[in-house]
Design an enzyme around this catalytic site. Structure first.
Site, mmCIF file in Angstrom:
data_model
loop_
_atom_site.group_PDB
_atom_site.id
_atom_site.type_symbol
_atom_site.label_atom_id
_atom_site.label_comp_id
_atom_site.label_asym_id
_atom_site.label_seq_id
_atom_site.Cartn_x
_atom_site.Cartn_y
_atom_site.Cartn_z
ATOM 1 N N THR A 127 3.667 -3.272 6.878
ATOM 2 C CA THR A 127 4.269 -2.391 6.381
ATOM 3 C C THR A 127 4.167 -1.368 7.726
ATOM 4 O O THR A 127 5.108 -0.549 8.287
ATOM 5 C CB THR A 127 4.306 -1.070 5.551
ATOM 6 N N ASN B 251 -5.401 -2.587 -0.767
ATOM 7 C CA ASN B 251 -4.778 -1.576 0.479
ATOM 8 C C ASN B 251 -4.451 -0.157 -0.468
ATOM 9 O O ASN B 251 -3.593 -0.425 -1.916
ATOM 10 C CB ASN B 251 -2.885 -1.867 0.793
ATOM 11 N N SER C 87 -0.088 -0.541 -0.987
ATOM 12 C CA SER C 87 0.273 -2.130 -0.861
ATOM 13 C C SER C 87 1.638 -1.522 -1.041
ATOM 14 O O SER C 87 2.221 -1.153 -2.066
ATOM 15 C CB SER C 87 -0.743 -2.082 -1.308
ATOM 16 N N SER C 88 3.048 -2.225 -0.335
ATOM 17 C CA SER C 88 4.067 -2.548 -0.979
ATOM 18 C C SER C 88 4.474 -3.551 -2.009
ATOM 19 O O SER C 88 3.765 -4.675 -2.099
ATOM 20 C CB SER C 88 4.592 -3.560 0.527
ATOM 21 N N GLU D 76 -1.402 -14.089 -1.653
ATOM 22 C CA GLU D 76 -2.730 -12.777 -2.367
ATOM 23 C C GLU D 76 -3.494 -14.143 -3.128
ATOM 24 O O GLU D 76 -2.698 -14.608 -4.176
ATOM 25 C CB GLU D 76 -1.464 -12.163 -3.509
ATOM 26 N N SER E 225 -2.346 -8.440 2.110
ATOM 27 C CA SER E 225 -1.738 -7.207 2.250
ATOM 28 C C SER E 225 -3.006 -6.201 2.325
ATOM 29 O O SER E 225 -4.612 -6.749 3.007
ATOM 30 C CB SER E 225 -2.401 -7.374 0.468
ATOM 31 N N GLY E 226 -3.067 -5.300 2.708
ATOM 32 C CA GLY E 226 -3.484 -4.523 4.066
ATOM 33 C C GLY E 226 -3.490 -5.063 5.440
ATOM 34 O O GLY E 226 -4.470 -4.322 6.238
ATOM 35 N N GLY F 225 2.248 -10.213 2.053
ATOM 36 C CA GLY F 225 1.200 -11.060 1.937
ATOM 37 C C GLY F 225 0.468 -11.767 1.364
ATOM 38 O O GLY F 225 0.907 -11.855 0.376
HETATM 39 N N1 LIG Z 1 -1.578 0.297 13.854
HETATM 40 C C1 LIG Z 1 -2.074 0.994 13.190
HETATM 41 N N2 LIG Z 1 -2.625 1.430 13.205
HETATM 42 C C2 LIG Z 1 -3.458 2.186 12.408
HETATM 43 N N3 LIG Z 1 -3.938 2.369 10.957
HETATM 44 C C3 LIG Z 1 -3.084 0.888 10.168
HETATM 45 C C4 LIG Z 1 -1.988 0.183 11.596
HETATM 46 N N4 LIG Z 1 -1.697 -1.150 10.853
HETATM 47 C C5 LIG Z 1 -2.170 -0.556 9.265
HETATM 48 N N5 LIG Z 1 -3.285 0.436 9.375
HETATM 49 C C6 LIG Z 1 -3.761 1.199 7.926
HETATM 50 O O1 LIG Z 1 -3.720 -0.282 7.571
HETATM 51 C C7 LIG Z 1 -3.558 -0.125 6.263
HETATM 52 C C8 LIG Z 1 -2.546 -0.794 5.755
HETATM 53 O O2 LIG Z 1 -1.148 -1.305 6.616
HETATM 54 P P1 LIG Z 1 0.101 -1.191 5.611
HETATM 55 O O3 LIG Z 1 0.232 -1.051 4.194
HETATM 56 O O4 LIG Z 1 1.398 -1.692 7.023
HETATM 57 O O5 LIG Z 1 -0.404 -3.161 5.378
HETATM 58 P P2 LIG Z 1 0.619 -4.355 4.241
HETATM 59 O O6 LIG Z 1 0.124 -5.455 5.339
HETATM 60 O O7 LIG Z 1 1.725 -3.424 4.560
HETATM 61 O O8 LIG Z 1 0.272 -4.414 3.177
HETATM 62 P P3 LIG Z 1 0.819 -5.380 1.902
HETATM 63 O O9 LIG Z 1 0.670 -6.199 1.969
HETATM 64 O O10 LIG Z 1 -0.091 -4.389 1.049
HETATM 65 O O11 LIG Z 1 2.187 -4.235 1.780
HETATM 66 C C9 LIG Z 1 -2.368 1.390 6.306
HETATM 67 O O12 LIG Z 1 -2.249 2.459 5.474
HETATM 68 C C10 LIG Z 1 -2.941 2.092 7.677
HETATM 69 O O13 LIG Z 1 -4.133 2.712 7.358
HETATM 70 MG MG LIG Z 2 3.006 -3.207 3.073
#
Ligand SMILES: Nc1ncnc2c1ncn2[C@@H]1O[C@H](COP(=O)(O)OP(=O)(O)OP(=O)(O)O)[C@@H](O)[C@H]1O
Ligand SMILES: [Mg+2]
Length: 1045
Positions: free
Chosen positions: A129, A174, A177-178, A408, A124-125, A406
């Site tokens: 996404t 996050n 977080s999705s 957790e 997560s994070g 992811g």
């Molecule tokens: N390529 C990137 N460039 C800049 N910031 C990023 C990038 N990837 C992620 N982030 C930052 O990290 C944060 C978390 O990313 P994201 O929501 O994609 O995580 P996730 O893997 O989908 O987590 P979850 O499993 O909780 O959904 C985003 O809100 C953003 O601020």
């Molecule tokens: Mg996500």
């Protein structure tokens, strides 16, 4: 040394020319872990990640797997230019990027016509996404658009903010977080344009609707609505702006977070809803549901004296029934009672205080969960292939995007974490199987021997969870269905009974002392591939049962709200069959997902989170190491390297390294494999260093490749020189060829023109000659078409000849002979020409000369053919005067007064009597002539008194002025001799107006001596001029004949 050369491709897009990805290795690690020399060292692996991360190089490959480290800051690497740079460029030729992976997948789909999927994993994070959004953006921007589905790109992109508002929440790890799993298919037509999409959603964490851990929030949409919703809207929903007023929003105690802008989120959702096909009515109904959940959360119960439960919050229940569109009483009933069917009879049983609270929460969760699923389906309807597109896009392919929660590990892990981690186990299985399988397949298809690599196969854990009858899910289901007092603890006991001794399963009871200390009695521990997780069993049964009591379901079926009546189907209430347990449902949907993924060609994005604090630039090694471990990246690398570190298709390898071998440079014309073999032999590769497959060369050690790459680098100046020379030579040659071709074209065109002109001239000449001859034959006939040309020509030539030979003066008598037809015209012309000469002559004459001529004309009129001396005088000019002014005596001039002497000449005067010769000056004035003897005027003859002038016809100079002398006032006639007799007489005659009174006498001249007395001058021809007294008192003048002098 990273990317140097640039070239503008045919489409005008800037494309980075292949410049070794490998040469950058010294500066910022390796771009592909496969090239890491010390590939078994986790430390080296992490160091490479760290070095690149420090330089903001967040992407690195392990072969075709993309490892991405969350930068936690905006990087300038996602612009349209960047997209352009990655379009159509080979994977390894350019720095690793999510766009390179996207493009590679897209091209693989198009060229191989095989469905693809991109699996994005990470905790997560870690940025899953974000990565999936970037991939989607890349496709919507760079792919061509289908004319029927121009708006599909918008629809695909706009589905994100809506799904995120309803399915994402702030968690401790996050801010966005999705809380659901998402698999999205994007469908492309045969031209490569996106034409449809479909989303599958997995297990929304619905418990969040009613409860949030400390520091976490409910789903974004609630806060967005309260913060961003217009006053008017909130009024219709009976909502207050403060989130603290809603029980479902206060549990986590953080309604507002500085990093989240709910107002903007609201705007984005409102903007997106119409784009993805929501009507105003649907938006209103959706918001009614959102608001109703907030009101539902605020419903409180009271306990009566008999233990019966009743609702204490009247306003809330009224708002709720209004928003849900259900009957007030029925809802009240349903929230406080439940229907039981015992022995075929329906019974109503009141709920106790706790049960009522659970029923309320169950309703909230069910409503939200089902609405979310409805939302996904609604989006799917907008993304679905439209009929006309469907029919025109047969043979379309699909790219699937999996962005799923992811692995957790929380402080307190429950049923949801169990499901999430189970899902990750399954994905890891798939990853292992597919990467290993594809690797193995490649060696097989290429006919290369390789040794199997040991890796941890997590199948054992998957089985532990999902195996029929024996797995945790089966045991859980059994416990849920078992009659009697089943509870979470009894479930745990059952687990211990059935699974005790399993290598990956531990409970407090089964654990050794050390583990026991960190486990509570309600927990069981699973040793996941990614690490150990303790799950607290409390709530497992309820959550798996997922039972919403039937009474509430019935109420919801009756709702006026279209969305709700869609979500709660009447059939469900009527159907007596028990629905599938939650865990089973999840298992089934996961298995379906695995099937979908297995049928596609996978690409992987492995996301890594560098720190827990969401801070840019911070790289926490322990955290990263953990992820590297559980993502199986080291294993991935080992597998990849087990055989060979590097492989390349023959044509690509040969193309790149052919300058290193004289036999292959500049071109190899034989079989590719022979060329490569020749090349590696020249490079002195040892047999253990490489293998030649069917279409690829496999290089075992990175250092071999690096050495080759270095050799290429060293060779480059030479290659450049050769290329430059060849290119310059070619350019000049091409220029020369171009000019030569142009010259030939011009020459032939010119020769053709000349030849045509010559032929035309010949034709014309022949025609002319023919006409000429014909005309000549008929020249004597009347003017007709037979002879017109000849006659015209003759005339024309005469006129042209005449033009060149015109007489220059009147004396020139020459004149070309005219042809018969032009005789008359010729005469006219001759006359005209003469007149013209005369006219021109006259116009050009000066006044003195005119005077001279006038005098000459007069002289001619008087003397021509009359007097012998005339012809000789013609050529001599008449002078203005024969006397200079100083020759005339001053006294005479004074005497004359105003009468100016206009002409003076010396004469000899012969006395009338005796003819004595006396020299005199004859002076002519305006009105008289005088004879002067030195100072004295001897005779003055007024012109009026001058009667005649007589001269002889001979060549002498004698002339006689006959005077009227009736009144005797004048002297009598004067007999004079002058050497310039013609001139003197002409002038006198003109001045005195006596031109017609000049007599030319043949033999003698009579003159008056005195009144009544005459004298005579006789003239005879003689040999010389002589004036003497003659017979009878006459004066005899002898003059030479005409031809004598
Ligand atoms: N390529 C990137 N460039 C800049 N910031 C990023 C990038 N990837 C992620 N982030 C930052 O990290 C944060 C978390 O990313 P994201 O929501 O994609 O995580 P996730 O893997 O989908 O987590 P979850 O499993 O909780 O959904 C985003 O809100 C953003 O601020
Ligand atoms: Mg996500």
């Amino acid at each position: 040394m990273r990317y140097q050369g640039r070239e503008v491709g045919a489409e005008g897009r800037v494309r980075l020319v292949m410049e070794s990805a490998l040469t950058a290795r010294d500066r910022v690690g390796v771009q592909d872990f496969v090239l890491l020399e010390n590939y078994t060292s986790e430390a080296a692996f992490i160091e490479n990640l760290r070095r690149r991360f420090r330089e903001n190089l967040i992407y690195t490959y392990i072969g075709s797997v993309l490892v991405s480290v969350n930068p936690y800051k905006e990087l300038e690497i996602y612009s349209k230019q960047h997209m352009g740079r990655y379009r159509g460029v080979s994977f390894y030729e350019i720095a690793p990027h999510i766009y390179a992976l996207s493009d590679n997948t897209y091209r693989a789909m198009r060229t191989e016509r095989k469905d693809q999927c991109i699996l994005i994993s990470g905790e997560s994070g870690a940025g899953k996404t974000e990565a999936s959004k970037k991939i989607l953006l890349y496709y919507t921007v760079t792919c061509p658009a289908n004319e029927h589905m121009a708006s599909l790109g918008d629809c695909l992109l706009q589905s994100n903010p809506v799904l995120e508002a309803f399915g994402n929440a702030k968690t401790l790890r996050n801010d966005n977080s999705s809380r659901f799993g998402k698999y999205m298919d994007v469908q492309f037509d045969f031209k490569g344009a996106p034409v449809g999409g479909h989303i599958l959603n997995y297990l929304l964490e619905k418990s969040r609707v009613v409860h949030q851990n400390h520091g976490e929030r409910n789903f974004h949409i609630f806060y967005q609505l309260l913060d961003g919703g217009e006053d008017e809207l909130l009024k219709t929903l009976d909502l207050e702006r403060n989130p603290q007023n809603y029980q479902y929003l206060v549990k986590g105690n953080c309604p507002r977070v500085s990093s989240i802008n709910d107002k903007n989120g609201w705007k984005a959702v409102r903007k997106a809803l119409p784009i993805i096909g929501f009507s105003d009515g649907e938006v209103q109904e959706l918001l009614n549901i959102v608001a109703s959940i907030l009101h539902l959360g605020n419903i409180q119960f009271g306990e009566g004296q008999d233990g019966e439960t009743h609702i204490t919050t009247e306003t809330q229940i009224r708002n709720l029934t209004k928003l849900l569109g259900v009957d007030d009483l029925t809802l009240r009933e349903a929230l406080t009672n439940k229907k039981l069917i015992a022995k075929g009879e329906e019974m109503i049983s009141p709920l106790n205080f706790e049960q009522a609270g659970s029923a309320r929460d169950a309703l909230a969760k069910a409503v939200y969960d089902r609405t979310f699923t409805w939302l996904v389906e609604k989006i799917n309807r907008s993304l679905a292939l439209k009929d006309e597109v469907y029919h025109s896009s047969k043979g379309s392919s699909v790219i699937g995007l999996l962005d799923i929660y992811g692995f957790e590990v929380l402080q307190h892990n429950s049923f949801e974490q169990f499901c999430i981690n189970y899902c990750n186990e399954k994905l890891q299985q798939l990853f292992i199987e597919l990467t290993l399988r594809s690797e193995q397949e490649e060696y097989e298809t290429e006919g290369i021997m390789w040794e199997t690599v040991k890796y941890f196969d997590n199948k054992i854990i998957c089985d532990l969870i999902e195996e029929k009858h024996k797995g945790i899910i089966s045991i859980l289901n059994e416990e849920c269905l078992r009659p009697g007092e089943a509870c979470d603890v009894s479930f745990l006991e059952k687990l211990e009974d059935s699974l005790g001794g399993h290598a990956h399963f531990v409970t407090h009871k089964l654990a050794n002392g050390k583990t026991r200390r960190v486990m509570s009695r309600e927990e069981f521990r699973l040793l996941h591939y990614a690490g150990e997780v303790n799950y607290n069993v409390s709530g497992f049964l309820d959550k798996n049962n997922d039972l919403l009591n039937r009474t509430l379901k019935e109420v919801m079926c009756q709702s006026d709200n279209q969305i709700l009546s869609n979500c709660f189907r009447r059939e469900e209430v009527i159907d007596q069959k028990r629905p599938e347990m939650a865990a089973t449902q999840f298992k089934n949907s996961l298995n379906k997902l695995m099937e979908i993924l297995m049928s596609k060609e996978p690409s992987y994005v492995r996301c890594i989170k560098p720190n827990d604090a969401k801070q840019p630039g911070r790289f926490e090694e322990v955290l990263v190491r953990h992820q590297v471990k559980y993502l199986g990246l080291m294993e991935n690398l080992r597998v990849r390297r087990a055989g060979f570190a590097y492989r390349r298709r023959y044509e690509a390898f040969l193309q790149r390294y052919k300058p290193l071998c004289p036999e292959t440079w500049p071109n190899w014309h034989g079989r590719l494999v022979d060329g490569v073999s020749m090349l590696v032999q020249h490079l002195d590769y040892k047999p253990e260093e490489y293998k030649l497959g069917r279409s690829k060369i496999f290089i075992r050690f990175p250092k071999t490749l690096f050495a080759t790459e270095d050799a290429l680098e060293a060779k480059k100046p030479e290659i450049v020189l050769t290329l430059q020379t060849a290119w310059r030579g070619y350019r000049e040659w091409a220029k020369y060829q171009h000019i030569r071709r142009a010259v030939i074209v011009i020459q032939s065109a010119w020769r053709g023109t000349k030849a045509r002109r010559r032929a035309k001239r010949r034709r014309q000449a022949a025609e002319l000659i023919r006409r000429f001859i014909k005309g000549f034959i008929h020249r004597h006939e009347d003017y007709s078409s037979e002879n017109d040309y000849f006659l015209d020509h003759v005339r024309f030539s005469f006129l042209m000849k005449l033009r060149k030979n015109l007489p220059k003066s009147v004396l020139d008598k020459g004149w070309p002979t005219p042809p018969p037809s032009l005789i008359e015209a010729s005469d006219h012309l001759r006359r005209l020409h003469m007149q013209n000469i005369v006219l021109k002559y006259c116009r050009s004459i000066l006044p003195e000369w005119k005077k001279q001529l006038e005098q000459k004309v007069v002289a001619s009129e008087i003397f021509k053919e009359q007097k012998d001396s005339y012809p000789r005088s013609v050529a001599k000019l008449f002078l203005g005067s024969r006397l200079e002014s100083e020759q005339i005596n001053l006294k005479v001039i004074q005497t004359l007064g105003n009468d100016k002497v206009q002409y003076g000449v010396l004469v000899t005067k012969y006395d009338r009597r005796g003819f004595k010769a006396r020299p005199r000056q004859l002076l002519l004035t305006g009105s008289f002539a005088i004879l002067v003897d030195k100072t004295k005027i001897k005779q003055r003859i007024d012109y009026n008194a001058l009667r005649d002038i007589s001269v002889s016809s001979l060549s002498d100079g004698m002339f006689v002025l006959h005077v009227h002398n009736e009144d005797n006032k004048q002297k009598w006639d004067a007999v004079l001799h002058c050497d310039h007799v013609i001139e003197a007489v002409t002038k006198l005659a003109m001045m005195s107006g006596r031109v017609n009174h000049v007599n030319i006498s043949q033999g003698s001249i009579r003159f008056a001596v005195s009144r009544g007395k005459e004298g005579i001058v006789d003239f005879i021809r003689g040999s010389e001029l002589k004036v003497a007294k003659g017979r009878k008192g006459h004066l005899l003048v002898t003059a030479p004949g005409l031809g004598d002098t």
